[in-house]
Scaffold this motif. Structure first.
Motif, short mmCIF file in Angstrom:
data_model
loop_
_atom_site.label_atom_id
_atom_site.label_comp_id
_atom_site.label_asym_id
_atom_site.label_seq_id
_atom_site.Cartn_x
_atom_site.Cartn_y
_atom_site.Cartn_z
N ASP A 39 0.86 -1.20 0.00
CA ASP A 39 0.00 0.00 0.00
C ASP A 39 0.90 1.24 0.00
N PRO A 40 1.23 1.74 -1.18
CA PRO A 40 2.11 2.92 -1.24
C PRO A 40 1.37 4.25 -1.09
N THR A 41 0.06 4.23 -0.99
CA THR A 41 -0.71 5.48 -1.03
C THR A 41 -0.34 6.49 0.06
N PRO A 42 0.09 6.07 1.28
CA PRO A 42 0.47 7.10 2.27
C PRO A 42 1.63 7.98 1.81
N TYR A 43 2.38 7.50 0.81
CA TYR A 43 3.57 8.23 0.36
C TYR A 43 3.35 8.91 -0.99
N LEU A 44 2.11 8.98 -1.44
CA LEU A 44 1.78 9.60 -2.73
C LEU A 44 0.90 10.82 -2.50
N GLU A 45 1.01 11.79 -3.41
CA GLU A 45 0.21 13.00 -3.32
C GLU A 45 -0.91 13.04 -4.35
N GLY A 46 -0.83 12.19 -5.37
CA GLY A 46 -1.75 12.25 -6.49
C GLY A 46 -1.09 12.89 -7.68
N LEU A 50 3.09 5.82 -11.04
CA LEU A 50 3.67 4.88 -10.08
C LEU A 50 4.20 3.66 -10.82
N LEU A 51 5.47 3.35 -10.64
CA LEU A 51 6.11 2.23 -11.32
C LEU A 51 6.36 1.10 -10.32
N THR A 52 6.13 -0.13 -10.76
CA THR A 52 6.36 -1.30 -9.90
C THR A 52 6.79 -2.48 -10.76
N THR A 53 7.58 -3.40 -10.15
CA THR A 53 7.99 -4.63 -10.84
C THR A 53 7.15 -5.83 -10.42
N VAL A 61 0.09 -14.28 -7.83
CA VAL A 61 -0.58 -12.99 -7.92
C VAL A 61 -1.84 -13.02 -7.07
N PRO A 62 -1.97 -12.15 -6.07
CA PRO A 62 -3.16 -12.13 -5.22
C PRO A 62 -4.29 -11.35 -5.89
N ASP A 63 -5.37 -11.20 -5.14
CA ASP A 63 -6.46 -10.34 -5.59
C ASP A 63 -5.97 -8.89 -5.52
N LEU A 64 -5.93 -8.24 -6.65
CA LEU A 64 -5.36 -6.89 -6.72
C LEU A 64 -6.41 -5.79 -6.73
N ARG A 65 -7.65 -6.15 -6.43
CA ARG A 65 -8.71 -5.14 -6.49
C ARG A 65 -8.50 -4.07 -5.42
N ASP A 66 -8.19 -4.42 -4.18
CA ASP A 66 -7.98 -3.42 -3.12
C ASP A 66 -6.77 -2.54 -3.43
N TYR A 67 -5.70 -3.16 -3.89
CA TYR A 67 -4.49 -2.40 -4.26
C TYR A 67 -4.81 -1.36 -5.33
N ARG A 69 -7.83 -0.22 -6.20
CA ARG A 69 -8.83 0.75 -5.73
C ARG A 69 -8.16 1.88 -4.95
N ARG A 70 -7.23 1.55 -4.06
CA ARG A 70 -6.56 2.58 -3.26
C ARG A 70 -5.77 3.55 -4.15
N LEU A 71 -5.13 3.02 -5.18
CA LEU A 71 -4.38 3.89 -6.09
C LEU A 71 -5.33 4.82 -6.85
N ALA A 72 -6.46 4.28 -7.28
CA ALA A 72 -7.43 5.12 -8.01
C ALA A 72 -8.00 6.19 -7.11
N GLU A 73 -8.30 5.84 -5.86
CA GLU A 73 -8.84 6.83 -4.92
C GLU A 73 -7.80 7.89 -4.58
N ARG A 74 -6.54 7.50 -4.65
CA ARG A 74 -5.47 8.49 -4.39
C ARG A 74 -5.28 9.41 -5.59
N ARG A 75 -5.92 9.06 -6.71
CA ARG A 75 -5.90 9.85 -7.93
C ARG A 75 -4.49 9.97 -8.52
N ILE A 76 -3.78 8.83 -8.53
CA ILE A 76 -2.53 8.85 -9.27
C ILE A 76 -2.87 8.91 -10.76
N THR A 77 -1.93 9.33 -11.57
CA THR A 77 -2.20 9.46 -13.01
C THR A 77 -2.26 8.09 -13.68
N ALA A 78 -1.30 7.23 -13.33
CA ALA A 78 -1.27 5.90 -13.96
C ALA A 78 -0.38 4.98 -13.14
#
Length: 484
Positions: A39-46, A50-53, A61-67, A69-78
């Motif tokens: 959950d990287p959202t505490p360290y993002l401003e919007g 966001l890049l990840t490997t 691969v787990p269920d990525l829906r919560d992951y 959803r949090r990024l979308a709610e944080r309003r990252i660009t992509a």
């Protein structure tokens, strides 16, 4: 403005592919962040890419829906996923979650290091900032050139550059200039806002929304006096470059209004002084009572010089030009520092005089100026009271000057002639009182005693002889020896 996601996708060497969010390509990429946290959202401003490997998904691969959803709610660009590092393909769960929550998903090619994406965003941000600064500087230069024409030209150019309507208002809120002219009617409803500005101080500003427009007003002032207001109406909020342009216009208009007001006041003062000195205006007339309240309190002095200095005359000081001379009228207590700042070159100053005696005072100032100029180049102030009169006046002749030089010749030949002459003058002026003479010179009395002993050795006469002392005093005066 920051680069768009679409601009990054169109950069060939980055090898980016858009997997979800086709409608989000115009979104701005404020920065690039790299995180493998669950959950990287505490360290993002919007606004980030966001890049990840997906290293944390190496075992499955787990269920990525919560992951997602949090990024979308944080309003990252992509979200950018790098293939070929841990997973050979972007997980289908991630694609589905991105589609579900409306998050743009970008696949980063195997050959593209994350640092390359970060560098490209930094380059585009720097380019945009440079171009914005260049536009702002060019616009400011245009405003500065427009200022040479006058305040209306500044207003017209500002309105054109901003694509806005602009009002230049007087201190009372009346319209001085409007761009376009049809915007003048908008001033009618600004009265309460201008009152708020007057009460809030010189650095305040007000913003409001009116009929779907953003309207801002700022005072135009130098010092503590408001000369007017600048009002700008736009279709939206101004960006940083546009605000910089408005601030530049505020500064230029403030200076222009101050210059114009000062110019008018200065011309009135010059006319009043010229009329006073020529006798065309009688300040003692019963009807001139209100005029007398604005003039320096008598007694006054008149000063004459070859020209004006860099400083503007302070309040209570009038200046004008007549007969090739710069003339000044002020209260008799005016300091020499003010005279040197307002006037240039040698200066002649009259005796204190009443307003009924300004013509003789002007003659005195001109005579003192002649004496100051006769002493050679430099900035000197000669008061008419310092000019020799009586016996000194008789001695002030070529013969008298020659006799003075002969009398003081033993001192003039010394290497320390200036110190010796100044010490002798101070000693005579203090009637032989050591402490008073030393204080006037700014030296210790023992230093003065040493110099006087040397003077007694050099001069042929007796310093205790009143006649000799009188001759020395006159010689020093004729030589123009200063008191220090």
């Amino acid at each position: 403005m920051p680069p768009t996601l679409g601009a990054l996708l169109r950069t060939p060497h980055l090898r980016l592919s858009l997997l979800a969010g086709q409608d989000d390509q115009d979104r701005r990429v404020e920065w690039v962040a790299v995180s493998e946290l669950e959950d990287p959202t505490p360290y993002l401003e919007g606004g980030e890419l966001l890049l990840t490997t997906g290293v944390r998904w190496a075992g499955g691969v787990p269920d990525l829906r919560d992951y997602t959803r949090r990024l979308a709610e944080r309003r990252i660009t992509a979200l950018g996923f790098a293939v070929g590092v841990v997973l050979e393909e972007t997980p289908e769960q991630l694609r589905g979650a991105a589609d579900e929550y409306g998050l743009a998903l970008v696949e980063v090619g195997r050959e593209t290091p994350f640092i390359a994406v970060g560098k490209e965003v930094s380059r585009l941000l720097a380019k945009e900032e440079y171009e914005g600064l260049s536009r702002a500087f060019a616009a400011q230069r245009g405003l500065t050139r427009a200022a040479l024409t006058g305040a209306p030209a500044i207003v017209d150019l500002l309105a054109r550059d901003l694509g806005a309507w602009v009002l230049l208002l007087s201190a009372d809120g009346s319209v001085r200039h409007a761009a376009p002219a049809s915007a003048a009617g908008r001033a009618a409803g600004l009265g309460p806002e201008l009152d708020r500005l007057r009460d809030a101080g010189m650095r305040a500003s007000v913003s409001l929304t009116s009929l779907g427009e953003q309207v801002s007003a700022q005072p135009l002032a130098t010092g503590r006096q408001v000369r007017g207001f600048l009002v700008v109406g736009t279709g939206g909020v101004l960006g940083p470059d546009e605000r910089t342009l408005v601030n530049a216009a505020v500064s230029l208009l403030s200076l222009e209004l101050e210059r114009t007001a000062h110019s008018r006041t200065a011309r009135v003062h010059e006319g009043v002084l010229a009329a006073l000195l020529t006798g065309a205006l009688d300040p003692l007339h019963p009807g001139a009572e209100r005029l007398r309240e604005t003039l320096p309190a008598p007694p006054v002095v008149v000063a004459a010089a070859g020209g004006f200095g860099p400083a503007q005359p302070p309040e209570g000081v009038l200046v004008t030009e007549s007969g090739g001379n710069a003339l000044l009228l002020a209260g008799s207590e005016i300091g020499e520092d003010v005279l040197r700042e307002v006037l240039e070159g040698p200066v002649g100053v009259s005796d204190p005089a009443a307003y009924g005696d300004l013509a003789p005072a002007l003659s005195q100032a001109e005579r003192a100026l002649e004496a100051a100029a006769a002493q050679g180049p430099g900035e000197r102030i000669v008061r008419v009271g310092d000019l020799p009169g009586g016996l000194l006046g008789l001695a002030d002749s070529p013969a008298g000057a020659r006799m003075a030089g002969d009398l003081l010749a033993p001192l003039l030949r010394e290497r320390t002639a200036a110190e010796l002459l100044a010490s002798l003058r101070a000693y005579l002026a203090a009637s032989g009182r050591w402490d008073a003479a030393a204080e006037a010179l700014g030296v210790h009395r023992h230093t003065l005693r040493y110099r006087m002993n040397r003077i007694r050795e050099l001069l042929p006469g007796d310093l205790d002889d009143p006649d000799h002392r009188a001759e020395l005093w006159i010689a020093l005066r004729l030589r123009g020896v200063p008191g220090r």
